[in-house]
Design an enzyme around this catalytic site. Structure first.
Site, PDB file in Angstrom:
ATOM      1  N   CYS A 303       6.538  15.003  11.528  1.00  0.00           N
ATOM      2  CA  CYS A 303       5.949  13.673  11.360  1.00  0.00           C
ATOM      3  C   CYS A 303       5.603  13.422   9.902  1.00  0.00           C
ATOM      4  O   CYS A 303       5.763  12.320   9.394  1.00  0.00           O
ATOM      5  CB  CYS A 303       4.692  13.535  12.203  1.00  0.00           C
ATOM      6  N   CYS A 454      14.720  17.577  -1.426  1.00  0.00           N
ATOM      7  CA  CYS A 454      14.276  16.693  -0.343  1.00  0.00           C
ATOM      8  C   CYS A 454      12.770  16.565  -0.499  1.00  0.00           C
ATOM      9  O   CYS A 454      12.226  16.934  -1.530  1.00  0.00           O
ATOM     10  CB  CYS A 454      14.653  17.262   1.024  1.00  0.00           C
TER      11      CYS A 454
END
Ligand SMILES: [Zn+2]
Length: 498
Positions: A303, A454
């Site tokens: 999340c 990332c």
């Protein structure tokens, strides 16, 4: 046959973000073929090296798990809906198999003796009057709620909502398990914590909030990290457990301990705008029945990496709290043997049947797991390096900053999605979202060091694995800790860097 395929949010990186795909197919196999022809990146996401459907994806035809039908050979009819629901968002009942009980024997997880031992003060009658007026709960149900001992594993967005509802409902003992601390980005979704709680342990911040909400509730803190060695001891003191954790290690841990001790578990998960809720209880399927193995590391972002819409925890956590109240009060239809998914952004709700796996490692007749202490959960979830696999080389942010400053030849590939790059830009990089890497490997130079970046340093590892599998042989490095760790080092003068 014209059918509609629904793709859960966490799988949409393989389908160019498309949530619904209309196609024509006579069987599930044919539908998957059409899908992977149209979206070649999906092959790697959906299937393992041997060509089998990955264990973290459940497929439903309408509300039936294909494992309870004829697997991928299941025939399709005009107008059928095919739902692809991976772990985080999942569920299904084998033909001929006994339907699971809709609630535990005797109705409530709280015995009549424990219910009778509860006394209600005058003040509590006033405080709990809403529930007392509901004939489905009333005085007996309320006493059972007050006798209840519920463990909440994870005090983030979902756990926080459940904890507040249960405390206000009057649940007697609430166990608060979390070893993390409150951080600023938590506050948008985790409303049990306040700005002044930043850097405090989540469990004690939650306890203080619950005390203010309802002084009759006693909280028990579990601030140690849950592991195979301590999980059983923690859960066995409770009547039921709420799994509101946000990682696969904790999910399998909590599941196994609950199955081994016969404790019902209310399960919820979220991803961006999507939520998933079900209840695991003796007689019904468990988490391992739905998902025998977690996804490969990096395929389903957390999340924190993928984001979550801030109103969603209130809906999903509210459903979870409702299941707890039904299990305690012994009333209502509990979500055992069923699961629901909700896409709040497109406002689509879907209920599926969940199936018990006769070969389940923990809840079948011949389980291979007899204690959580036997399992190396980190290893099971792929968080330990496989000694047979070539290790992934990493590069420290300081080293990357130096190489950029000294203009050494280096290629930097940003594997984040376009909307993530819009928040934090990384100039001078080539942007290739992870789903497109295999087919765009010709944009890399195998004679130059290539660094993958990332947000957190997990997808960059997956990127390297993906390219290795696709046959790319140039030198590859993953930026350690991702841009979260590197921002201030590589771009010290960029201010807020937004
Ligand atoms: Zn099971």
């Amino acid at each position: 046959m014209e059918i509609m395929v629904y793709i859960a949010a966490s799988l949409r990186s393989f389908t160019d973000r498309v949530p619904r795909i209309e196609l024509s197919a006579k069987s599930v196999r044919e539908a998957l073929d059409v899908l992977t022809d149209r979206y070649p990146e999906a092959v790697k996401g959906f299937f393992d090296e041997t060509g089998d459907l990955r264990h973290f994806i459940s497929i439903y035809v309408n509300d039936r798990d294909i494992r309870s039908l004829k697997g991928i050979a299941t025939k399709l009819s005009d107008g059928d809906e095919l739902w692809l629901i991976p772990a985080i968002a999942g569920g299904a009942q084998k033909e001929g198999e006994e339907a699971p009980a809709k609630k535990p024997a005797g109705g409530s997880v709280i015995s009549a003796e424990r219910m009778k031992a509860v006394t209600i003060e005058e003040k509590q009658i006033e405080r709990y009057s809403n529930h007392l007026q509901l004939k489905e709960i009333s005085i007996k149900g309320q006493k059972r709620i007050m006798a209840g001992k519920v463990l909440i594993a994870g005090l983030g967005a979902l756990g926080g909502v459940v904890a507040e509802r249960l405390a206000a409902a009057g649940v007697g003992t609430i166990g608060l398990a979390d070893f993390d601390e409150v951080k600023l980005p938590n506050l948008q979704t985790q409303t049990i914590h306040s700005t002044r709680d930043i850097d405090r342990p989540k469990a004690s911040a939650a306890r203080d909030r619950l005390k203010k909400l309802n002084p009759y509730v006693s909280s028990v803190l579990h601030q140690e990290k849950l592991t195979g060695d301590n999980i059983e001891e923690v859960v066995e003191a409770y009547d039921l457990v709420v799994d509101a954790t946000d990682n696969f290690v904790s999910r399998y841990l909590v599941n196994d301990a609950c199955v081994l001790h016969g404790i019902p578990e209310v399960f919820g998960a979220m991803y961006q705008f999507e939520g998933f809720v079900t209840v695991f209880a003796p007689g019904g399927p468990c988490y391992r029945c739905l998902y025998p193995a977690p996804p490969p590391v990096g395929i389903v972002p957390t999340c924190a990496a993928a984001g979550v819409m801030n109103a969603l925890p209130a809906i999903i956590g509210g459903l979870m709290a409702t299941e707890v109240l039904k299990l305690l009060s012994g009333s209502g239809e509990v979500l055992i043997g069923r699961a629901i998914t909700l896409d709040a952004w497109n406002l689509q709700y879907h209920a599926v049947q969940t199936v018990k796996d006769s070969g389940c490692a923990v809840c079948s007749v011949h389980p291979v797991i007899s204690t959580a202490m036997d399992i190396d959960y980190e290893d099971f979830c792929g968080l330990k390096e496989n000694p047979e696999e070539e290790p992934i080389a990493t590069i420290e942010p300081e080293e990357l900053a130096r190489r950029i400053a000294e203009e050494e030849p280096i290629t930097i590939i940003d594997v984040r999605e376009p909307h993530e790059r819009a928040i934090r830009k990384f100039p001078g990089t080539i942007a290739i979202p992870i789903g497109q890497l295999a087919r765009r490997q010709n944009e890399l130079d195998p004679d130059t060091d290539t660094v993958f970046v990332c947000r957190e340093g997990k997808r960059s590892i997956l990127a390297i694995r993906t390219l290795r599998e696709a046959g790319y042989e140039g030198p590859m490095f993953s930026l350690k800790g991702g841009l979260e760790a590197a921002a201030q080092i590589i771009f010290p003068n960029e201010g807020a860097w937004l």
